[in-house]
Design an enzyme around this catalytic site. Structure first.
Site, mmCIF file in Angstrom:
data_model
loop_
_atom_site.group_PDB
_atom_site.id
_atom_site.type_symbol
_atom_site.label_atom_id
_atom_site.label_comp_id
_atom_site.label_asym_id
_atom_site.label_seq_id
_atom_site.Cartn_x
_atom_site.Cartn_y
_atom_site.Cartn_z
ATOM 1 N N LYS A 205 45.108 58.173 28.119
ATOM 2 C CA LYS A 205 45.836 57.064 28.756
ATOM 3 C C LYS A 205 47.288 57.466 28.975
ATOM 4 O O LYS A 205 47.949 57.973 28.068
ATOM 5 C CB LYS A 205 45.779 55.817 27.872
ATOM 6 N N GLU A 239 40.546 43.422 21.272
ATOM 7 C CA GLU A 239 39.545 43.384 22.343
ATOM 8 C C GLU A 239 39.051 41.958 22.500
ATOM 9 O O GLU A 239 38.890 41.245 21.499
ATOM 10 C CB GLU A 239 38.358 44.286 21.992
ATOM 11 N N HIS A 263 41.433 55.783 17.199
ATOM 12 C CA HIS A 263 42.439 55.225 18.104
ATOM 13 C C HIS A 263 43.721 54.773 17.379
ATOM 14 O O HIS A 263 44.827 55.087 17.806
ATOM 15 C CB HIS A 263 41.865 54.040 18.879
ATOM 16 N N LYS A 363 37.421 42.429 17.528
ATOM 17 C CA LYS A 363 36.661 42.043 18.720
ATOM 18 C C LYS A 363 36.713 40.530 18.891
ATOM 19 O O LYS A 363 36.958 39.806 17.937
ATOM 20 C CB LYS A 363 35.207 42.491 18.560
#
Ligand SMILES: NC(=O)c1ccc[n+]([C@@H]2O[C@H](COP(=O)([O-])OP(=O)(O)OC[C@H]3O[C@@H](n4cnc5c(N)ncnc54)[C@H](OP(=O)(O)O)[C@@H]3O)[C@@H](O)[C@H]2O)c1
Length: 513
Positions: A205, A239, A263, A363
């Protein structure tokens, strides 16, 4: 990889810097899978669009589905069109899929490997690929070691002819420290480490790479990037999606294993690392490993105060009612797996001693957001306290990674008018707007670098193991029943209350996202 339409100087620099990768065949094991369709093929298309694939290029897919080459070409052309939107270049898609060949076979069947050799010989003769092969293991992790062993046994990793051979390995790399170490050790019995490209797509990214540029290409931030000026750091990877089709895998994995050793550890390493001696892969990776090795293990008795585990229940996300985790397909209805984790960590070195690093990921949170927040210490004296103005808030620097790709500095300013009132104002840099970045998957840079043999953005064995070392004490404590309770949080919220309580204990607060 960005297309820079507004800044002629930057465009000129970019055009000069980038050249097409050399000739090669890219072999994707698992080409019919989700990763290949959604991310790898669109990334190859983007590379082709920018003239960064060699004219001497072939794509070879290997998977189980019993379909014809023609059918696969048609399907993948469709998925690229879908991913790249209405402005996609149909000619480039046709070029790419016309270079696609397919081996339909089980990975363990000898005839499949014979066919692979035959296809590679055929494309070598037709495309003049100089014998260079990039193998991409876009498969479930249980195939990583068998495939590398098989590639070695088939002499496909032999570079003695003067050509190169490289293998990209997906995540998850192991499911704990011991299995990651074992996988590294077994791989190194059959292949040299410099042929292995362990991928963490976060490093592809632009905004993640920009953390390095921001820190080390600017003189003004480095002097204050330490314990004297920084109060704490927050890393959020939120997320809004649930477990989707991955319930079976996820229920044995959980948020801690799925996100933190890779991550979040990556974002932590880039934020906290020392300036490298050079921009070489080795120098960059050495500094990142040092950060992770400086994270002191969380002791079992700290697991309640410093670690929060959460699991989502049903709730509203983007105005849609969604099921709770335990109601998701393939998830145990009594599952104790965490879908959210928040951690308080330290980096015990001279730069960061005493500065807490708060990390959270989950999540079904109310929105998708990845950001690093650097919260500075308060001004030493509140000069305006007798004027009736509110006490000034500490300055923060927010590095937005996704979906907002920006850098924002927040500081105090005077509200216009006769009364002396202060308020927080922002200075914003929007990455996408400034550079007019077009759609990309994050895999473009990584594939291109792998074709060039640049491992700077890939993970060395010790980086992977250092990432697992950060969370292994927590996994051990949980396995011994020493973890805190599983806190339930409603889908669509910002996570469990316990995570708020954890950070409030030190008088701090999570930055809302
Ligand atoms: N999907 C993502 O967004 C994502 C993101 C980051 C990392 N990853 C990682 O990428 C890897 C692949 O994920 P995925 O989501 O693409 O998985 P997937 O959709 O399940 O695809 C698996 C692929 O492997 C093939 N395959 C399975 N068993 C096989 C066998 N015995 N012989 C030959 N081919 C076989 C499948 O072929 P058929 O379909 O033809 O049966 C399919 O092409 C995983 O390690 C995952 O953790 C995925």
């Amino acid at each position: 990889m960005a297309t820079l339409v507004e800044n002629p100087l930057v465009r000129e620099i970019q055009t000069r810097a980038l050249k097409p990768a050399g000739p090669c065949a890219m072999v994707i094991f698992g080409i019919t899978g989700d990763l290949s369709k959604r991310l790898l093929l669109p990334a190859l298309y983007n590379l082709a669009t920018h003239g960064l694939l060699s004219e001497h290029f072939a794509l070879v897919g290997f998977a189980l589905s019993d379909i014809t080459e023609e059918k696969l070409r048609e399907t993948l052309a469709g998925t690229i069109r879908e991913a790249c939107g209405s402005e996609c270049n149909l000619e480039t898609i046709r070029w790419l899929v016309s270079h696609l060949h397919y081996v339909s076979s089980d990975f363990e069947t000898a005839s499949g490997w014979q066919k692979l050799h035959a296809v590679l010989d055929q494309v070598e003769a037709a495309e003049d690929l100089a014998g260079n092969y990039l193998f991409y293991l876009a498969t479930a992790p249980e195939f990583f070691l068998p495939l590398v062993r098989r590639l070695a046994a088939e002499k496909l990793l032999d570079e003695s002819g003067g050509h190169w051979r490289r293998v990209i390995i997906e995540k998850p790399f192991g499911h704990d420290l011991a299995s990651a170490r074992a996988l590294n050790a077994e791989l190194l019995k059959v292949v040299q480490d410099d042929l292995l490209y362990r991928i963490d797509h976060y490093l592809g990214k632009e905004t993640v790479q920009n953390i390095l540029v921001f820190r080390f290409a600017n003189g003004i931030f480095e002097p204050i990037w330490n314990r004297r000026y920084i109060d704490h750091i927050q890393i959020t990877v939120a997320e809004s999606v649930g477990v989707e089709r991955r319930g079976r895998y996820y229920d044995h994995t959980g948020a801690l294993r799925d996100m933190v050793p890779n991550h979040l550890a990556q974002l932590l390493a880039l934020t906290a690392m020392e300036p490298p001696a050079s921009f070489s892969a080795t120098a960059l990776q050495n500094e990142q490993v040092k950060v992770l090795e400086a994270v002191p293990p969380i002791r079992p008795e700290e697991c309640v105060a410093c670690v929060v585990r959460g699991q989502y229940t049903e709730g509203m996300v983007s105005e849609t009612m969604v099921a709770g985790y335990r109601e998701e397909p393939f998830v145990d209805p009594n599952s104790q797996t965490e879908t959210y984790v928040a951690l308080k960590m330290a980096v015990d070195n001279w730069r960061w001693a005493g500065v807490p690093f708060f990390m959270r990921t989950g999540k079904r949170l109310h929105k998708r957001n990845t950001q690093v927040v650097v919260q500075f210490r308060n001004a030493p004296l509140s000069l305006f306290r007798r004027t009736g103005a509110l006490p000034p808030r500490p300055n923060s620097l927010v590095l937005g990674i996704q979906p907002d790709e920006n850098i924002c500095l927040e500081f105090e300013g005077k509200v216009p008018g006769p009364v002396l009132e202060t308020t927080t104002v922002r200075m914003d840099f929007d990455y996408g707007r400034h550079f007019r970045v077009e759609h990309r998957t994050g895999y473009e840079t990584l594939l291109y670098d792998a074709m060039l043999g640049d491992r700077s953005l890939f993970k060395r064995a010790d980086m992977i193991e250092a990432g697992w070392s950060v969370i292994q004490p927590i996994l051990d404590a949980w396995a011994a029943g020493r973890g805190g309770e599983l806190d339930r949080y409603g889908a669509g919220s910002e996570g469990p209350q316990a995570a708020e309580d954890m950070i409030h204990t030190g008088g701090r607060a999570w930055r809302p996202f």
